[in-house]
Design a protein around this motif. Structure first.
Motif, PDB file in Angstrom:
ATOM      1  N   ARG A 122       0.834  -1.192   0.000  1.00  0.00           N
ATOM      2  CA  ARG A 122       0.000   0.000   0.000  1.00  0.00           C
ATOM      3  C   ARG A 122       0.875   1.252   0.000  1.00  0.00           C
ATOM      4  O   ARG A 122       1.954   1.256   0.586  1.00  0.00           O
ATOM      5  N   LYS A 172      -4.356  -4.132  -1.254  1.00  0.00           N
ATOM      6  CA  LYS A 172      -5.061  -2.878  -1.018  1.00  0.00           C
ATOM      7  C   LYS A 172      -5.988  -2.968   0.189  1.00  0.00           C
ATOM      8  O   LYS A 172      -6.141  -1.993   0.946  1.00  0.00           O
ATOM      9  N   ASP A 185      -3.642   3.149  -5.457  1.00  0.00           N
ATOM     10  CA  ASP A 185      -3.387   3.157  -4.021  1.00  0.00           C
ATOM     11  C   ASP A 185      -2.205   2.273  -3.623  1.00  0.00           C
ATOM     12  O   ASP A 185      -1.904   2.147  -2.432  1.00  0.00           O
TER      13      ASP A 185
END
Length: 277
Positions: free
Chosen positions: A122, A186, A203
């Motif tokens: 992430r 994620k 992301d």
């Protein structure tokens, strides 16, 4: 010659334009291919692509084959590498682009490229702020792996790499596709190891792993005896295409060299985790 006296290139003539580039060192293969084209032996090519194969490479393979033989219908099949290998042996498909290893003695394996494995995490992960990740920092962070049963040889290879680097992986989440791996990362189920250059979710981010030389290797496979005449020519086209692409990226860079592994920086000292497929 057409009825109106216009001249039209024959199928073998069209193929000759692409094939002649490989003469004279591959003269016999070229002649066999043109004879097969002229006698209409090649009408359909059933071509497979492994789950983790770069989609742009598969697209290039299809385009190059259309250049060799425009009239040939290509029937793509996307599946796991081990399944595609079995389908070539059984005769269901002609050839495939797969990720290694493939342990099937009836197959010819033509390695095309090696891509560095990087850690996918992430963007808000503490390790994302570093230029690279050390193996020790992956302990407790690797939580997503490709499903072991989808490519047993690759899973065993990955677990051995991690073990040699001193990274113990406990329970983990399994994914059957790169997009599934990214989704699990994620959602906070841990980091994963993916092919460098994979299209990422906004992301997520990737970081190289310091001191190891782990790669995901892509190869063209086909049966040792049942060889479609155009396949060896296609393999050479792809190798030429990859070599040109690499030179355009950096004229001094050799694929697989320390420079390509580390973005032009001096290669760090190797740990016991050094490994490449």
């Amino acid at each position: 010659r057409l009825r109106d006296n216009r001249i039209k290139r024959t199928k073998s003539g069209t193929a000759c334009i692409a094939i002649v580039r490989d003469l004279p060192e591959h003269r016999d293969e070229a002649i066999s291919a043109m004879q097969a084209i002229e006698s209409r032996e090649i009408n359909t090519l059933r071509l497979g692509s492994g789950t983790f194969v770069d989609k742009e490479l598969f697209r290039a393979a299809c385009e190059f084959h259309r250049e060799i033989l425009p009239s040939c219908v290509i029937k793509p099949e996307h599946a796991d590498s081990s399944d595609l290998a079995n389908e070539i042996v059984s005769g269901k498909i002609h050839a495939a682009l797969v990720t290694l290893p493939v342990n099937e003695s009836d197959l010819r394996v033509e390695e095309l490229r090696r891509d560095r494995l990087v850690v996918c995490l992430r963007a808000d992960h503490p390790l994302a702020g570093k230029p690279f990740v050390r193996p020790a920092e992956l302990i407790g962070n690797i939580g997503v792996l490709y499903h072991p049963e989808r490519h047993p040889e690759a899973h065993a290879q990955m677990m051995e790499r991690l073990r040699r680097a001193g990274i113990r992986v406990g329970e983990f989440s399994s994914a059957s596709h790169p997009t599934e791996m990214q989704h699990l990362v994620k959602e906070g189920f841990g980091s994963a190891l993916i092919r460098e250059g994979t299209e990422l979710d906004p992301d997520l981010t990737t970081r190289p792993i310091f001191g190891v030389d782990w790669t995901v290797d892509t190869a063209f496979i086909y049966h040792r005896e049942r060889i479609p005449p155009t396949i060896p020519i296609l393999v050479r086209h792809l190798r030429r295409h990859l070599a040109i692409s690499l030179k355009e990226k950096d004229p001094t860079e050799m694929h697989g060299s320390p420079k390509s592994r580390n973005g032009g920086r001096k290669k760090p000292a190797q740990s016991d985790g050094k490994d490449s497929a």
